[in-house]
Design a protein around this motif. Structure first.
Motif, PDB file in Angstrom:
ATOM      1  N   LYS A 190       0.843  -1.202   0.000  1.00 40.42           N
ATOM      2  CA  LYS A 190       0.000   0.000   0.000  1.00 40.42           C
ATOM      3  C   LYS A 190       0.870   1.242   0.000  1.00 40.42           C
ATOM      4  N   ARG A 191       0.404   2.288  -0.713  1.00 38.12           N
ATOM      5  CA  ARG A 191       1.046   3.604  -0.645  1.00 38.12           C
ATOM      6  C   ARG A 191      -0.017   4.653  -0.335  1.00 38.12           C
ATOM      7  N   LEU A 192       0.301   5.521   0.634  1.00 33.55           N
ATOM      8  CA  LEU A 192      -0.522   6.678   0.933  1.00 33.55           C
ATOM      9  C   LEU A 192       0.252   7.928   0.519  1.00 33.55           C
ATOM     10  N   THR A 193      -0.444   8.939  -0.003  1.00 31.28           N
ATOM     11  CA  THR A 193       0.206  10.180  -0.421  1.00 31.28           C
ATOM     12  C   THR A 193      -0.521  11.371   0.201  1.00 31.28           C
ATOM     13  N   TYR A 194       0.263  12.434   0.484  1.00 34.07           N
ATOM     14  CA  TYR A 194      -0.292  13.619   1.122  1.00 34.07           C
ATOM     15  C   TYR A 194       0.376  14.861   0.543  1.00 34.07           C
ATOM     16  N   ASP A 195      -0.393  15.912   0.420  1.00 38.68           N
ATOM     17  CA  ASP A 195       0.093  17.221  -0.017  1.00 38.68           C
ATOM     18  C   ASP A 195      -0.118  18.168   1.165  1.00 38.68           C
ATOM     19  N   VAL A 196       0.985  18.605   1.772  1.00 36.03           N
ATOM     20  CA  VAL A 196       0.931  19.299   3.055  1.00 36.03           C
ATOM     21  C   VAL A 196       1.386  20.744   2.887  1.00 36.03           C
ATOM     22  N   LYS A 197       0.643  21.672   3.476  1.00 41.34           N
ATOM     23  CA  LYS A 197       0.961  23.093   3.369  1.00 41.34           C
ATOM     24  C   LYS A 197       1.927  23.501   4.482  1.00 41.34           C
ATOM     25  N   SER A 198       3.135  22.984   4.378  1.00 45.54           N
ATOM     26  CA  SER A 198       4.151  23.282   5.372  1.00 45.54           C
ATOM     27  C   SER A 198       5.524  22.992   4.792  1.00 45.54           C
ATOM     28  N   ASN A 199       6.548  23.659   5.315  1.00 47.35           N
ATOM     29  CA  ASN A 199       7.915  23.390   4.917  1.00 47.35           C
ATOM     30  C   ASN A 199       8.324  21.986   5.343  1.00 47.35           C
ATOM     31  N   TRP A 200       9.151  21.326   4.547  1.00 50.53           N
ATOM     32  CA  TRP A 200       9.537  19.941   4.829  1.00 50.53           C
ATOM     33  C   TRP A 200      10.253  19.803   6.170  1.00 50.53           C
ATOM     34  N   LYS A 201      10.995  20.835   6.576  1.00 46.37           N
ATOM     35  CA  LYS A 201      11.723  20.744   7.840  1.00 46.37           C
ATOM     36  C   LYS A 201      10.766  20.745   9.035  1.00 46.37           C
ATOM     37  N   ASN A 202       9.618  21.399   8.903  1.00 42.10           N
ATOM     38  CA  ASN A 202       8.610  21.315   9.964  1.00 42.10           C
ATOM     39  C   ASN A 202       8.096  19.890  10.116  1.00 42.10           C
ATOM     40  N   VAL A 203       7.946  19.188   9.001  1.00 38.67           N
ATOM     41  CA  VAL A 203       7.473  17.806   9.050  1.00 38.67           C
ATOM     42  C   VAL A 203       8.508  16.925   9.750  1.00 38.67           C
ATOM     43  N   ILE A 204       9.788  17.129   9.426  1.00 36.44           N
ATOM     44  CA  ILE A 204      10.841  16.352  10.074  1.00 36.44           C
ATOM     45  C   ILE A 204      10.904  16.681  11.564  1.00 36.44           C
ATOM     46  N   ASP A 205      10.849  17.964  11.899  1.00 33.28           N
ATOM     47  CA  ASP A 205      10.857  18.360  13.316  1.00 33.28           C
ATOM     48  C   ASP A 205       9.774  17.613  14.091  1.00 33.28           C
ATOM     49  N   ASN A 206       8.585  17.603  13.539  1.00 31.31           N
ATOM     50  CA  ASN A 206       7.449  16.966  14.190  1.00 31.31           C
ATOM     51  C   ASN A 206       7.673  15.462  14.352  1.00 31.31           C
ATOM     52  N   PHE A 207       8.276  14.844  13.332  1.00 32.80           N
ATOM     53  CA  PHE A 207       8.520  13.398  13.372  1.00 32.80           C
ATOM     54  C   PHE A 207       9.549  13.024  14.435  1.00 32.80           C
ATOM     55  N   LEU A 208      10.497  13.927  14.696  1.00 30.49           N
ATOM     56  CA  LEU A 208      11.647  13.584  15.527  1.00 30.49           C
ATOM     57  C   LEU A 208      11.433  13.798  17.022  1.00 30.49           C
ATOM     58  N   GLU A 209      10.253  14.175  17.450  1.00 34.52           N
ATOM     59  CA  GLU A 209       9.991  14.295  18.889  1.00 34.52           C
ATOM     60  C   GLU A 209       8.599  13.788  19.225  1.00 34.52           C
ATOM     61  N   CYS A 210       8.505  13.202  20.408  1.00 33.40           N
ATOM     62  CA  CYS A 210       7.199  12.755  20.893  1.00 33.40           C
ATOM     63  C   CYS A 210       6.771  13.580  22.106  1.00 33.40           C
ATOM     64  N   TYR A 211       7.385  14.733  22.261  1.00 35.88           N
ATOM     65  CA  TYR A 211       6.993  15.688  23.298  1.00 35.88           C
ATOM     66  C   TYR A 211       5.524  16.082  23.120  1.00 35.88           C
ATOM     67  N   HIS A 212       5.069  16.041  21.861  1.00 36.30           N
ATOM     68  CA  HIS A 212       3.690  16.436  21.574  1.00 36.30           C
ATOM     69  C   HIS A 212       2.708  15.264  21.624  1.00 36.30           C
ATOM     70  N   CYS A 213       3.215  14.040  21.797  1.00 31.76           N
ATOM     71  CA  CYS A 213       2.350  12.871  21.588  1.00 31.76           C
ATOM     72  C   CYS A 213       1.204  12.773  22.597  1.00 31.76           C
ATOM     73  N   HIS A 214       1.487  12.998  23.887  1.00 33.39           N
ATOM     74  CA  HIS A 214       0.404  12.905  24.878  1.00 33.39           C
ATOM     75  C   HIS A 214      -0.691  13.932  24.605  1.00 33.39           C
ATOM     76  N   VAL A 215      -0.303  15.068  24.046  1.00 37.30           N
ATOM     77  CA  VAL A 215      -1.267  16.136  23.777  1.00 37.30           C
ATOM     78  C   VAL A 215      -2.034  15.882  22.483  1.00 37.30           C
ATOM     79  N   ALA A 216      -1.309  15.496  21.427  1.00 40.55           N
ATOM     80  CA  ALA A 216      -1.904  15.449  20.083  1.00 40.55           C
ATOM     81  C   ALA A 216      -2.245  14.054  19.598  1.00 40.55           C
ATOM     82  N   HIS A 217      -1.644  12.998  20.181  1.00 38.08           N
ATOM     83  CA  HIS A 217      -1.838  11.634  19.682  1.00 38.08           C
ATOM     84  C   HIS A 217      -2.263  10.682  20.799  1.00 38.08           C
ATOM     85  N   PRO A 218      -3.437  10.847  21.357  1.00 39.15           N
ATOM     86  CA  PRO A 218      -3.847   9.967  22.461  1.00 39.15           C
ATOM     87  C   PRO A 218      -3.919   8.497  22.055  1.00 39.15           C
ATOM     88  N   GLU A 219      -4.279   8.218  20.816  1.00 42.70           N
ATOM     89  CA  GLU A 219      -4.346   6.827  20.356  1.00 42.70           C
ATOM     90  C   GLU A 219      -2.956   6.201  20.308  1.00 42.70           C
TER      91      GLU A 219
END
Length: 397
Positions: A190-219
């Motif tokens: 399977k392949r999923l594709t997304y078109d995101v309105k953000s700079n690529w470095k913001n996406v990497i920043d978000n991927f590299l920390e789970c400081y936000h996980c309890h707040v944004a990703h309860p599942e």
């Protein structure tokens, strides 16, 4: 657009400190200014190892895959001797692209004037050129790029001076072999594709920390045991490990799981490799810059079978409809905030214990970005020093 200068790099690095406990993040201009988007292509994407495909796609002689790397058309081919060959996907006659998509071919034939190349890139024939005494086909070969098999996948690098990926990330190859020994035997499902309105470095920043996980990703925090979540940084990669939760969770069913760890690796600059709890699996999340404020994402699932089972369908739906939607909303909001006068840069939050609640993975990434910018300046300066003065150039005869 004016090239990046040493003063520009010094300014964009203001506030960054080698110690994450004392460091600020990259300045917002790095995420919003077109000058830095152009610098990212030249300094980072044109000089780093970029994942092209799973080894399965190039298992047989004549197998080929095309890709676009740093806005350059590239083709990778398995030749008749079983060697991988990487080329600029450009005919040496009139620059037409040679191959498209992926598949199998006996020869590489240009769809424009039918110039034919062997699988090693050497010109085999050019229509009517055999009538020219001045034409020597042995002198014509496709322009090659570096190509390498690594961790069950195929990578290319447009920089001819770049050291092998296997040398720069030896420990990563060993980790993948340890945690996902079957990765080369899995199949694309399977392949999923997304078109995101953000700079690529913001996406990497978000991927590299789970400081936000309890707040944004309860599942997600219900899926893994966050008390075991650990982030480690290495030369050009970092890792995220956690044990799977031991109970029913809000993400997807893992009751029949044979993989009981959450193992994630990030490889500089934009390749994210994942192995989630469940049946044997491997995922590749790639982040491709498409402008200062636009990113194209692909998420590929490699499973034991082409058809996902019920639990895997649940996990794919969770990633597509829950996790990704949460993260896209986050990074698009961050991009909007960075375009305001209210934000210049933020403080890195650091836990010396290396827990998932620490942002030292983001800090590590920012250091590599700044190193790439500095290397670009040094390369430009060395190139200028080697230029021949115009006065010494002989006029054409």
């Amino acid at each position: 657009m004016a090239p990046v200068t040493a003063a520009d790099v010094q300014e964009i690095a203001a506030g960054f400190h080698p110690d994450p406990a004392r460091s600020m993040s990259l300045r917002s201009e790095a995420y919003t200014d077109p000058m830095w988007a152009a610098a990212d292509l030249e300094a980072i994407f044109a000089r780093s190892w970029q994942l092209v495909c799973h080894v399965q796609q190039l298992a047989e002689s004549g197998g080929y895959v095309t890709a676009t790397i740093a806005e350059m058309p590239i083709a990778v081919v398995r030749d008749r001797d079983g060697c991988l060959r990487g080329f600029y996907n450009v005919c040496k006659h009139r620059a037409h692209e040679l191959l498209s998509g992926s598949g199998t071919t006996r020869n590489i034939v240009c769809p424009y004037h039918a110039w034919a190349y062997d699988l090693d890139g050497q010109l085999r024939g050019a229509r009517r050129a055999d009538r020219m005494d001045t034409f020597d086909k042995s002198e014509i070969c496709l322009e090659q790029v570096q190509v390498e098999e690594f961790g069950g996948f195929v990578y290319v690098n447009l920089d001819p001076t770049a050291p092998p990926l296997g040398e720069r990330a030896t420990d990563l190859a060993l980790e993948i072999e340890r945690w996902a020994p079957d990765v080369a035997q899995l199949t694309h499902a399977k392949r999923l594709t997304y078109d995101v309105k953000s700079n690529w470095k913001n996406v990497i920043d978000n991927f590299l920390e789970c400081y936000h996980c309890h707040v944004a990703h309860p599942e997600f925090v219900d899926l893994v045991d966050m008390n075991t979540y650990e982030v480690k940084t290495h030369g050009i990669w970092s890792s995220h490990f956690a044990e799977a939760g031991k109970h029913e969770n809000a993400a997807y069913d893992v009751s029949g799981a044979t993989v009981n760890e959450h193992a994630v690796w990030w490889l500089w600059p934009n390749t994210c490799l994942l192995r989630y709890p469940g049946r044997s699996n491997f995922m590749v999340f790639q982040i491709h810059p498409a402008g200062p404020d636009r990113t194209l994402e692909t998420w590929d699932f490699y499973l034991e079978t082409v058809e996902p089972n019920d639990a895997e369908l649940q996990s794919i739906r969770y990633i597509d409809e829950v996790l990704q939607q949460q993260d896209i909303s986050l990074v698009e909001s961050v991009q909007r905030g960075m375009n305001t006068p209210a934000f210049t840069q933020g403080r890195i939050v650091y836990d010396p214990a290396g827990s998932g609640l620490s942002e030292h993975g983001v800090h590590h990434f920012h250091g590599l970005v700044l190193d790439a910018y500095r290397s670009l300046i040094e390369a430009d300066e060395n190139s200028t020093e080697r230029e021949v003065p115009l006065a010494t150039v002989s006029p054409p005869r």
